[in-house]
Design an enzyme around this catalytic site. Structure first.
Site, PDB file in Angstrom:
ATOM      1  N   LYS A   1     -10.733   2.396   6.429  1.00  0.00           N
ATOM      2  CA  LYS A   1     -11.085   2.520   5.008  1.00  0.00           C
ATOM      3  C   LYS A   1     -12.594   2.708   4.837  1.00  0.00           C
ATOM      4  CE  LYS A   1      -7.049   2.061   3.123  1.00  0.00           C
ATOM      5  NZ  LYS A   1      -6.345   3.170   2.547  1.00  0.00           N
TER       6      LYS A   1
ATOM      7  N   LYS B   1      -0.193   9.694  11.369  1.00  0.00           N
ATOM      8  CA  LYS B   1       1.021   9.187  10.732  1.00  0.00           C
ATOM      9  C   LYS B   1       1.217   9.802   9.344  1.00  0.00           C
ATOM     10  CE  LYS B   1      -0.974   5.257   8.336  1.00  0.00           C
ATOM     11  NZ  LYS B   1      -0.772   3.962   7.749  1.00  0.00           N
TER      12      LYS B   1
ATOM     13  N   LYS C   1       0.495   7.917   2.328  1.00  0.00           N
ATOM     14  CA  LYS C   1       0.118   8.342   0.973  1.00  0.00           C
ATOM     15  C   LYS C   1      -1.301   8.875   0.961  1.00  0.00           C
ATOM     16  CE  LYS C   1       3.165   4.980  -0.965  1.00  0.00           C
ATOM     17  NZ  LYS C   1       3.253   3.518  -1.022  1.00  0.00           N
TER      18      LYS C   1
HETATM   19  P1  TYM Z   1       2.178   0.325   2.810  1.00  0.00           P
HETATM   20  O1  TYM Z   1       2.445   0.389   1.355  1.00  0.00           O
HETATM   21  O2  TYM Z   1       1.075   1.128   3.386  1.00  0.00           O
HETATM   22  O3  TYM Z   1       3.459   0.677   3.622  1.00  0.00           O
HETATM   23  C1  TYM Z   1       4.672   0.000   3.341  1.00  0.00           C
HETATM   24  C2  TYM Z   1       5.528  -0.080   4.573  1.00  0.00           C
HETATM   25  O4  TYM Z   1       5.794   1.219   5.083  1.00  0.00           O
HETATM   26  C3  TYM Z   1       5.420   1.268   6.447  1.00  0.00           C
HETATM   27  N1  TYM Z   1       4.876   2.609   6.757  1.00  0.00           N
HETATM   28  C4  TYM Z   1       5.199   3.280   7.858  1.00  0.00           C
HETATM   29  N2  TYM Z   1       6.026   2.985   8.880  1.00  0.00           N
HETATM   30  C5  TYM Z   1       6.134   3.918   9.862  1.00  0.00           C
HETATM   31  N3  TYM Z   1       5.486   5.113   9.842  1.00  0.00           N
HETATM   32  C6  TYM Z   1       4.656   5.445   8.832  1.00  0.00           C
HETATM   33  N4  TYM Z   1       4.053   6.621   8.810  1.00  0.00           N
HETATM   34  C7  TYM Z   1       4.472   4.508   7.783  1.00  0.00           C
HETATM   35  N5  TYM Z   1       3.728   4.502   6.639  1.00  0.00           N
HETATM   36  C8  TYM Z   1       3.996   3.319   6.034  1.00  0.00           C
HETATM   37  C9  TYM Z   1       4.354   0.214   6.630  1.00  0.00           C
HETATM   38  O5  TYM Z   1       4.272  -0.200   7.974  1.00  0.00           O
HETATM   39  C10 TYM Z   1       4.844  -0.865   5.706  1.00  0.00           C
HETATM   40  O6  TYM Z   1       5.797  -1.662   6.354  1.00  0.00           O
HETATM   41  N6  TYM Z   1      -0.058  -3.962   3.449  1.00  0.00           N
HETATM   42  C11 TYM Z   1       1.233  -3.395   3.257  1.00  0.00           C
HETATM   43  C12 TYM Z   1       1.975  -3.965   2.066  1.00  0.00           C
HETATM   44  C13 TYM Z   1       2.093  -5.428   2.112  1.00  0.00           C
HETATM   45  C14 TYM Z   1       2.955  -6.194   2.947  1.00  0.00           C
HETATM   46  C15 TYM Z   1       2.707  -7.549   2.617  1.00  0.00           C
HETATM   47  C16 TYM Z   1       3.890  -5.850   3.918  1.00  0.00           C
HETATM   48  C17 TYM Z   1       1.397  -6.298   1.347  1.00  0.00           C
HETATM   49  N7  TYM Z   1       1.763  -7.565   1.646  1.00  0.00           N
HETATM   50  C18 TYM Z   1       3.384  -8.573   3.266  1.00  0.00           C
HETATM   51  C19 TYM Z   1       4.555  -6.890   4.556  1.00  0.00           C
HETATM   52  C20 TYM Z   1       4.304  -8.218   4.230  1.00  0.00           C
HETATM   53  C21 TYM Z   1       1.022  -1.912   3.037  1.00  0.00           C
HETATM   54  O7  TYM Z   1       0.004  -1.474   2.615  1.00  0.00           O
HETATM   55  O8  TYM Z   1       2.050  -1.198   3.274  1.00  0.00           O
END
Ligand code: TYM
Length: 329
Positions: free
Chosen positions: A111, A194, A197
């Site tokens: 970031k 990967k 968004k």
């Molecule tokens: P976020 O919103 O970036 O992504 C949500 C979930 O999707 C998975 N993910 C992926 N898995 C495989 N390949 C990809 N290209 C890919 N892009 C996204 C992420 O691994 C995630 O599981 N910090 C987290 C949200 C969060 C969270 C939590 C998750 C906040 N608090 C507590 C678990 C437990 C996040 O930004 O995910």
């Protein structure tokens, strides 16, 4: 029964990375575990969304969760900011999280590179808020994609450190989870990296058939193998990685064979990939709009989820406060 918790940030629509990396596991887990699934709206504030977009983002994810098959009768579905206990635990955990360890997190470094004019403290303590989400429900298993592995490690470190510092056994150590196999990374189709968004390479559950075909047909390829059994370049490997996720083993075997004997036509490979992605996403897409527009239903789901989540959060916070020594007169 073990407790499961996970969440997705409320920025835009869910893409194939979210679905295959995380959400598909949530759906499978809800019959076997005590489940909490939420929308991480506070986490999305690190990028300063416009207030109107902020709420729309929450609504989008809730509608897409439900359309994909999360069942509010089985799991608590809730919005992070509806649970004030999470923010209190975040304050307390920040006191035992060290600047150095947070600065070393890969997502923070990434970031800092990508939004150098907005390196706010929320970005630095992002994993602490995430640990609060998890620990407030004393979750044992956290279904996530590979990119969240390091954040889970921080949650374990903080759980251990808290228990030790206060001589209490309040938090279990949460484990990242993906049904008996390694966590996955869904690749983008733009050559490397990967799907995400902020990467601008998403194929969304909300996309219609035409845009899915268009996006897949644009995937980066090369001029094709010239030697039998040659190693795939990353862009081609990424297409095969997605194919393995969405298609049948026979389809994967067929395209592997034609790649290996140098007779592959990338146009056929992409067409097949797009068709197989659509098989997973189009039935979900059909339901999104109707659910998104059903305000009464969304309100009911979020309210019930909030009640269940707050009950669990309050029970944990009571123990946390006692351990820390916070008492009323
Ligand atoms: P976020 O919103 O970036 O992504 C949500 C979930 O999707 C998975 N993910 C992926 N898995 C495989 N390949 C990809 N290209 C890919 N892009 C996204 C992420 O691994 C995630 O599981 N910090 C987290 C949200 C969060 C969270 C939590 C998750 C906040 N608090 C507590 C678990 C437990 C996040 O930004 O995910």
């Amino acid at each position: 029964m073990e407790t499961v918790l996970s969440g997705i940030r409320s920025t835009g629509h869910l893409h194939l990375g979210n679905y295959f990396g995380a959400l598909r596991n949530y759906i499978k887990m809800q019959d076997e575990y005590n489940c909490y699934f939420f929308i991480a709206d506070l986490h999305s504030l690190t990028t300063h969304p416009h207030p109107a977009d902020f709420h729309a983002g929450v609504r989008t994810i809730l509608a897409e969760y439900l359309a994909a098959g999360l069942d509010p009768d089985k799991s608590a579905l809730f919005v992070q900011s509806d649970i004030p206990e999470v923010s209190e635990l975040y304050v307390l955990l920040n006191m035992i999280a060290y600047k150095g360890e947070l600065e070393r997190t890969a997502s923070f470094k990434d970031k800092v590179r990508k939004q150098e004019d907005n390196v706010n403290a929320g970005l630095l303590t992002y994993p602490v808020l995430m640990a609060s989400d998890i620990l407030i429900h004393r979750a044992n298993k956290v279904p996530v994609g590979k990119d969240q592995e390091q954040h889970l490690e921080i949650a374990r470190v903080l759980a251990r450190r808290f228990n030790k510092l206060y001589g209490a056994d309040v938090f279990p150590e949460p484990q990242a989870f993906n049904f008996g196999s390694d966590l996955i990374k869904v690749p983008g189709l733009d050559g490397s990296g990967k799907m995400g968004k902020s990467e601008g390479n998403g194929i969304f559950l909300y996309d219609d058939e035409k845009s899915i075909h268009k996006k897949v047909m644009k995937a980066v390829t090369d001029s094709g193998p010239t030697e039998p059994n040659s190693k795939m370049p990353e862009s081609i490997e990424n297409i095969f990685t997605l194919l393995k996720i969405v298609s049948t083993p026979d389809t994967v075997a067929h395209f592997t064979e034609v790649y290996n004997n140098c007779s592959i036509r990338y146009g056929d490979l992409k067409k097949q990939l797009a068709t197989d992605i659509c098989k997973h996403t189009l039935p979900i897409r059909e339901r999104i709009e109707e659910i998104y527009n059903d305000s009464d239903y969304l309100r009911k789901v979020a309210k019930a989820g909030c009640e269940k989540a707050r009950e669990s959060a309050q029970a944990t916070l009571k123990e946390v406060r006692a351990a820390v020594g916070i008492k009323s007169f």
